[in-house]
Design an enzyme around this catalytic site. Sequence first.
Site, PDB file in Angstrom:
ATOM      1  N   GLU A  43      42.681  94.352  38.836  1.00 28.49           N
ATOM      2  CA  GLU A  43      43.192  93.019  38.522  1.00 28.49           C
ATOM      3  C   GLU A  43      44.562  92.823  39.184  1.00 28.49           C
ATOM      4  OE1 GLU A  43      41.009  91.242  37.485  1.00 28.49           O
ATOM      5  OE2 GLU A  43      40.236  91.624  35.477  1.00 28.49           O
TER       6      GLU A  43
ATOM      7  N   HIS B 252      40.384  90.202  42.487  1.00 27.51           N
ATOM      8  CA  HIS B 252      40.139  91.634  42.248  1.00 27.51           C
ATOM      9  C   HIS B 252      39.005  92.172  43.113  1.00 27.51           C
ATOM     10  CE1 HIS B 252      37.324  90.609  38.619  1.00 27.51           C
ATOM     11  NE2 HIS B 252      36.574  90.876  39.667  1.00 27.51           N
TER      12      HIS B 252
ATOM     13  N   ASP C 179      40.063  86.022  40.712  1.00 33.65           N
ATOM     14  CA  ASP C 179      41.509  86.329  40.720  1.00 33.65           C
ATOM     15  C   ASP C 179      41.865  87.313  41.849  1.00 33.65           C
ATOM     16  OD1 ASP C 179      40.474  88.737  39.824  1.00 33.65           O
ATOM     17  OD2 ASP C 179      41.518  88.713  37.885  1.00 33.65           O
TER      18      ASP C 179
END
Length: 266
Positions: A143, A138, A136
Amino acid sequence: MEIIIADTYEKLSALGADIIQRQLLRKPSSVLGLATGSTPVGLYQELVKRHREHGLDFSKVTTFNLDEYLDLSPSHPQSYRYFMDHNLFNHINVDAQNIHVPYGHTEEVDEFCDWYEEEIRRAGGIDIQLLGIGADGHIAFNEPGSSLGSRTRLKTLTKQTIDDNARFFDKNEEVPRFAITMGVGTILEAKEILLVANGAKKAAIVAEAIEGPITAQVSASALQMHRHVTVIVDAEAGAMLKRADYYKWVFEEKKRLVPRLVGKVT
Ligand code: F6R
């Protein structure tokens, strides 16, 4: 940014180890920022090999890890401290007193995070920070949506990260939902950054982070603002980079003309 597309994971690991080794030779008392996860395992194996076979010295090094799960004790086999001990620290001559991994088994999270930031400052800042990248986007456990100025703090993990990590735990309920993590702002203060990524699962996010817009929705895109970043990917993780031919050409030209510049300037 310097983007290096290595043919294989083994070459990626060796090139990454070259950059860390060069830093240690330049400054034996370097402050290393370290990452866990599957990506840097090969790089750590290379460093261990170079320590054993060529005496690469870690005796004056200080280390700071990026993150740790909340509520896992350092002896838990899935804790990041345990990972680091088994993949690196137990096999090199680093002084145990100079190792810092966030302590996840604490009630006083905020105080701990402030102390961690202070310790990094007291050590003189991080000379080189090693990073992986999550599917994602990160870096550490920042995040999507993490402030690009964020500092060490508690983060709630996304469903995707929890699912990605589930492979390491017996039951899904055991997968931690929270982690203590350096912030994006903390990471950007490192003097040099080395990001490694391998495998087809990382191809889309690597391209987004490197060639897409800078956005808090992809924490790794913040690295575009840093003045000294090297990204090493294997062929699979680099497969969606639009300017791959240019990156390869730059790498080959540097190797040919000025090998000492590989991993040094953009
Ligand atoms: C680990 C960390 C994470 C990982 C990332 C990629 O300390 O901070 O950001 O680097 O989740 O993990 P792997 O390498 O397992 O794909």
